[in-house]
Design an enzyme around this catalytic site. Structure first.
Site, PDB file in Angstrom:
ATOM      1  N   ALA A  52      -5.028  10.005   6.967  1.00  0.00           N
ATOM      2  CA  ALA A  52      -6.163   9.430   6.238  1.00  0.00           C
ATOM      3  C   ALA A  52      -6.533   8.056   6.785  1.00  0.00           C
ATOM      4  O   ALA A  52      -7.711   7.776   7.045  1.00  0.00           O
ATOM      5  CB  ALA A  52      -5.839   9.332   4.742  1.00  0.00           C
ATOM      6  N   GLU A  53      -5.557   7.179   6.987  1.00  0.00           N
ATOM      7  CA  GLU A  53      -5.867   5.841   7.484  1.00  0.00           C
ATOM      8  C   GLU A  53      -6.382   5.892   8.916  1.00  0.00           C
ATOM      9  O   GLU A  53      -7.252   5.105   9.301  1.00  0.00           O
ATOM     10  CB  GLU A  53      -4.653   4.919   7.400  1.00  0.00           C
ATOM     11  CG  GLU A  53      -5.002   3.494   7.794  1.00  0.00           C
ATOM     12  CD  GLU A  53      -3.920   2.478   7.479  1.00  0.00           C
ATOM     13  OE1 GLU A  53      -3.828   1.506   8.251  1.00  0.00           O
ATOM     14  OE2 GLU A  53      -3.196   2.637   6.481  1.00  0.00           O
ATOM     15  N   SER A  54      -5.889   6.821   9.700  1.00  0.00           N
ATOM     16  CA  SER A  54      -6.373   6.968  11.078  1.00  0.00           C
ATOM     17  C   SER A  54      -7.848   7.355  11.095  1.00  0.00           C
ATOM     18  O   SER A  54      -8.626   6.829  11.897  1.00  0.00           O
ATOM     19  CB  SER A  54      -5.531   8.010  11.819  1.00  0.00           C
ATOM     20  OG  SER A  54      -4.187   7.592  11.898  1.00  0.00           O
TER      21      SER A  54
END
Length: 131
Positions: A52-54
Site C-alpha cells: 500500500a505505501e509503495s
C-alpha cells in the site's frame, strides 16, 4: 539523492510489480508466498502495508518535481479484512488529496477474484531533496 533500482529495495524483495501508473491511479501486484507470509502461512499484514505505501509513494512521486523533491510515507493505516495463503494480490491506489506538501491516497488490495483483502489510507510527505 538518486533513486535505487527497484530490485535493490523492499519492493524487489517482496516481488511487487507496478502494472499501471497514471496521475489518478496506481496499480501494483504482489505474490503471496513464503517471502510475504507471516509464521502461520498467511499473507503478512506488514507485507500488505508495504504494498500500500509503495503504491502511494510511487503515485505521489509521479506527481511532483522529481528533480527537486522526493515522496516519503508520513502516516499509514490498514484494515486487514481477509486472509490469503497463496496466489497474487493487486493494490489499486487513488489520490484523495493532491497537495503541495502532502498527498493522501486510498488503497484497496484485492485477490484474483476481486475479494477485498485490505484497505489502507496513506499520507505521503513531499520533501525537498538534500543537495
Amino acid at each position: 539523492m538518486q533513486m535505487k533500482p527497484v530490485e535493490e529495495t523492499i519492493v524487489g524483495v517482496l516481488g511487487i510489480e507496478y502494472v499501471e501508473i497514471t496521475p489518478d491511479k496506481v496499480v501494483a501486484t504482489m505474490p503471496v508466498h513464503a517471502a510475504t507470509h507471516q509464521p502461520f502461512g498467511q499473507l503478512h499484514g506488514g507485507a500488505s502495508v508495504v504494498l500500500a505505501e509503495s503504491v502511494a509513494s510511487v503515485g505521489t512521486w509521479h506527481l511532483i518535481d522529481q528533480e527537486n523533491e522526493i515522496a516519503v510515507g508520513l502516516e499509514i493505516n490498514a484494515n486487514h479484512l481477509r486472509g490469503k495463503q497463496d496466489g497474487l494480490v493487486k493494490a489499486t491506489g487513488t489520490p484523495l488529496h493532491k497537495g503541495r506538501t502532502t498527498m493522501v491516497w486510498d488503497i484497496k488490495i484485492v485477490d484474483e477474484e476481486e475479494k477485498l483483502i485490505c484497505i489502507s489510507r496513506c499520507t505521503v510527505a513531499i520533501v525537498k531533496k538534500k543537495k
